[in-house]
Design a protein around this motif. Structure first.
Motif, PDB file in Angstrom:
ATOM      1  N   LYS A  71       0.816  -1.225   0.000  1.00  0.00           N
ATOM      2  CA  LYS A  71       0.000   0.000   0.000  1.00  0.00           C
ATOM      3  C   LYS A  71       0.848   1.273   0.000  1.00  0.00           C
ATOM      4  N   TRP A  72       2.040   1.210   0.620  1.00  0.00           N
ATOM      5  CA  TRP A  72       2.821   2.439   0.779  1.00  0.00           C
ATOM      6  C   TRP A  72       4.229   2.071   1.233  1.00  0.00           C
ATOM      7  N   ASN A  73       5.059   3.086   1.394  1.00  0.00           N
ATOM      8  CA  ASN A  73       6.415   2.897   1.916  1.00  0.00           C
ATOM      9  C   ASN A  73       6.364   2.298   3.324  1.00  0.00           C
ATOM     10  N   PHE A  74       7.388   1.557   3.654  1.00  0.00           N
ATOM     11  CA  PHE A  74       7.597   0.998   5.003  1.00  0.00           C
ATOM     12  C   PHE A  74       6.587  -0.086   5.394  1.00  0.00           C
ATOM     13  N   THR A  75       6.092  -0.830   4.393  1.00  0.00           N
ATOM     14  CA  THR A  75       5.402  -2.088   4.690  1.00  0.00           C
ATOM     15  C   THR A  75       6.489  -3.055   5.164  1.00  0.00           C
ATOM     16  N   LYS A  76       6.166  -3.863   6.170  1.00  0.00           N
ATOM     17  CA  LYS A  76       7.191  -4.715   6.784  1.00  0.00           C
ATOM     18  C   LYS A  76       6.753  -6.174   6.772  1.00  0.00           C
ATOM     19  N   PRO A  97       7.922 -16.167   5.491  1.00  0.00           N
ATOM     20  CA  PRO A  97       7.245 -14.963   5.978  1.00  0.00           C
ATOM     21  C   PRO A  97       6.088 -15.351   6.903  1.00  0.00           C
ATOM     22  N   VAL A  98       6.093 -14.830   8.122  1.00  0.00           N
ATOM     23  CA  VAL A  98       5.076 -15.208   9.106  1.00  0.00           C
ATOM     24  C   VAL A  98       4.144 -14.058   9.482  1.00  0.00           C
ATOM     25  N   GLU A  99       4.513 -12.832   9.140  1.00  0.00           N
ATOM     26  CA  GLU A  99       3.669 -11.691   9.503  1.00  0.00           C
ATOM     27  C   GLU A  99       3.943 -10.531   8.561  1.00  0.00           C
ATOM     28  N   ARG A 100       2.896  -9.736   8.343  1.00  0.00           N
ATOM     29  CA  ARG A 100       3.004  -8.527   7.527  1.00  0.00           C
ATOM     30  C   ARG A 100       2.452  -7.369   8.342  1.00  0.00           C
ATOM     31  N   TYR A 101       3.142  -6.227   8.277  1.00  0.00           N
ATOM     32  CA  TYR A 101       2.733  -5.062   9.065  1.00  0.00           C
ATOM     33  C   TYR A 101       2.509  -3.873   8.143  1.00  0.00           C
ATOM     34  N   ALA A 102       1.513  -3.077   8.500  1.00  0.00           N
ATOM     35  CA  ALA A 102       1.164  -1.893   7.710  1.00  0.00           C
ATOM     36  C   ALA A 102       2.274  -0.849   7.780  1.00  0.00           C
ATOM     37  N   PRO A 103       2.334   0.050   6.791  1.00  0.00           N
ATOM     38  CA  PRO A 103       3.334   1.121   6.806  1.00  0.00           C
ATOM     39  C   PRO A 103       3.318   1.943   8.091  1.00  0.00           C
ATOM     40  N   THR A 104       2.144   2.100   8.689  1.00  0.00           N
ATOM     41  CA  THR A 104       2.033   2.929   9.900  1.00  0.00           C
ATOM     42  C   THR A 104       2.420   2.181  11.174  1.00  0.00           C
ATOM     43  N   THR A 105       2.697   0.887  11.083  1.00  0.00           N
ATOM     44  CA  THR A 105       3.115   0.134  12.271  1.00  0.00           C
ATOM     45  C   THR A 105       4.500   0.592  12.694  1.00  0.00           C
ATOM     46  N   ASP A 106       4.626   1.040  13.930  1.00  0.00           N
ATOM     47  CA  ASP A 106       5.920   1.459  14.456  1.00  0.00           C
ATOM     48  C   ASP A 106       6.820   0.227  14.558  1.00  0.00           C
ATOM     49  N   PRO A 107       8.036   0.287  13.998  1.00  0.00           N
ATOM     50  CA  PRO A 107       8.920  -0.881  14.069  1.00  0.00           C
ATOM     51  C   PRO A 107       9.113  -1.432  15.477  1.00  0.00           C
ATOM     52  N   MET A 108       9.126  -0.577  16.500  1.00  0.00           N
ATOM     53  CA  MET A 108       9.321  -1.073  17.863  1.00  0.00           C
ATOM     54  C   MET A 108       8.123  -1.891  18.346  1.00  0.00           C
ATOM     55  N   ASP A 109       6.960  -1.689  17.720  1.00  0.00           N
ATOM     56  CA  ASP A 109       5.784  -2.480  18.084  1.00  0.00           C
ATOM     57  C   ASP A 109       5.880  -3.924  17.578  1.00  0.00           C
ATOM     58  N   ILE A 110       6.887  -4.191  16.755  1.00  0.00           N
ATOM     59  CA  ILE A 110       7.109  -5.543  16.242  1.00  0.00           C
ATOM     60  C   ILE A 110       8.023  -6.325  17.202  1.00  0.00           C
ATOM     61  N   SER A 111       8.586  -5.649  18.194  1.00  0.00           N
ATOM     62  CA  SER A 111       9.567  -6.265  19.105  1.00  0.00           C
ATOM     63  C   SER A 111       9.105  -7.588  19.686  1.00  0.00           C
ATOM     64  N   LYS A 112       7.868  -7.629  20.174  1.00  0.00           N
ATOM     65  CA  LYS A 112       7.391  -8.857  20.832  1.00  0.00           C
ATOM     66  C   LYS A 112       7.346 -10.032  19.869  1.00  0.00           C
ATOM     67  N   ASP A 113       6.997  -9.760  18.603  1.00  0.00           N
ATOM     68  CA  ASP A 113       6.965 -10.821  17.609  1.00  0.00           C
ATOM     69  C   ASP A 113       8.384 -11.266  17.230  1.00  0.00           C
ATOM     70  N   ILE A 114       9.303 -10.322  17.188  1.00  0.00           N
ATOM     71  CA  ILE A 114      10.698 -10.648  16.893  1.00  0.00           C
ATOM     72  C   ILE A 114      11.258 -11.533  17.995  1.00  0.00           C
ATOM     73  N   GLU A 115      10.976 -11.149  19.241  1.00  0.00           N
ATOM     74  CA  GLU A 115      11.504 -11.913  20.382  1.00  0.00           C
ATOM     75  C   GLU A 115      11.007 -13.357  20.379  1.00  0.00           C
ATOM     76  N   LYS A 116       9.753 -13.551  19.987  1.00  0.00           N
ATOM     77  CA  LYS A 116       9.219 -14.922  19.929  1.00  0.00           C
ATOM     78  C   LYS A 116       9.993 -15.774  18.929  1.00  0.00           C
ATOM     79  N   LEU A 117      10.388 -15.176  17.822  1.00  0.00           N
ATOM     80  CA  LEU A 117      11.081 -15.919  16.765  1.00  0.00           C
ATOM     81  C   LEU A 117      12.566 -16.103  17.070  1.00  0.00           C
ATOM     82  N   LEU A 118      13.142 -15.184  17.837  1.00  0.00           N
ATOM     83  CA  LEU A 118      14.565 -15.307  18.178  1.00  0.00           C
ATOM     84  C   LEU A 118      14.777 -16.464  19.152  1.00  0.00           C
TER      85      LEU A 118
END
Length: 197
Positions: free
Chosen positions: A162-167, A176-197
């Motif tokens: 949809k726009w820049n900074f789709t993640k 690929p396990v998750e997609r985030y909207a351009p407006t999603t703050d990258p730090m809000d993805i932290s909990k999902d990153i931690e689960k995968l690490l």
């Protein structure tokens, strides 16, 4: 009245379902064989900002965040800052951030590849991870990697970016396990990153 309402809702659902079916069929027809046959992101080779080929298998065993970036978007400053923070916080634990400049959204990524891109990111104090050549993420010329990502993690209503900074968040197996909207703050993805690490 209730049965009429149920009929109308049923007709709408059927019509939308049909539209979605034909849309997904059209999407599949525009996918390259490379994207159709891929089992993970490790099946793709991309070019870095200097034009060197990079096989994404080099990221095997890492959690990967893939982002389409732009320099002149209203979301740029926050995303550059927060992506830098994510890299600092999780980089040594196995997070890799792959950034793909894209000029498809209001021409908000005018910088060229190579030194121009390196200088732009340095001037923006954006230590955001690995940076690749500018690509298309939508349309017939969309990079096969992005065709694959959109196929695996569809967006709201359509799979188009949809726009820049789709993640896109990718697990250690390259899926690929998750997609985030351009407006999603990258730090809000932290909990999902931690689960995968």
């Amino acid at each position: 009245m209730t049965s009429l309402l149920h009929f109308i809702i049923g007709a709408l659902v059927t019509a939308l379902g049909g539209c979605y079916y034909y849309y997904t069929q059209a999407q599949n027809n525009t996918m390259s064989d490379e994207a159709k046959n891929a089992k993970s992101i490790y099946d793709f080779t991309v070019k870095d900002t200097h034009g060197n080929e990079v096989n994404l298998e080099k990221y095997k065993g890492n959690v990967v965040l893939i982002v389409n970036i732009a320099s002149q978007c209203g979301l740029t400053k926050n995303n550059y800052q927060k992506l830098t923070e994510l890299k600092e916080k999780y980089g040594e634990r196995g997070l890799k951030i792959l950034n793909f400049p894209c000029n498809q959204f209001n021409s908000q990524m005018p910088e060229g590849d190579g030194e121009a891109m390196v200088c732009h990111l340095r001037d923006a104090k954006a230590d955001i991870g690995d940076v690749f050549q500018k690509i298309d993420v939508n349309g017939k010329e969309a990079h096969p990697l992005y065709q694959y990502l959109k196929h695996k993690q569809s967006g709201t209503l359509t799979s188009s970016i949809k726009w820049n900074f789709t993640k896109f968040l990718v697990n250690k197996e390259g899926i690929p396990v998750e997609r985030y909207a351009p407006t999603t703050d990258p730090m809000d993805i932290s909990k999902d990153i931690e689960k995968l690490l």
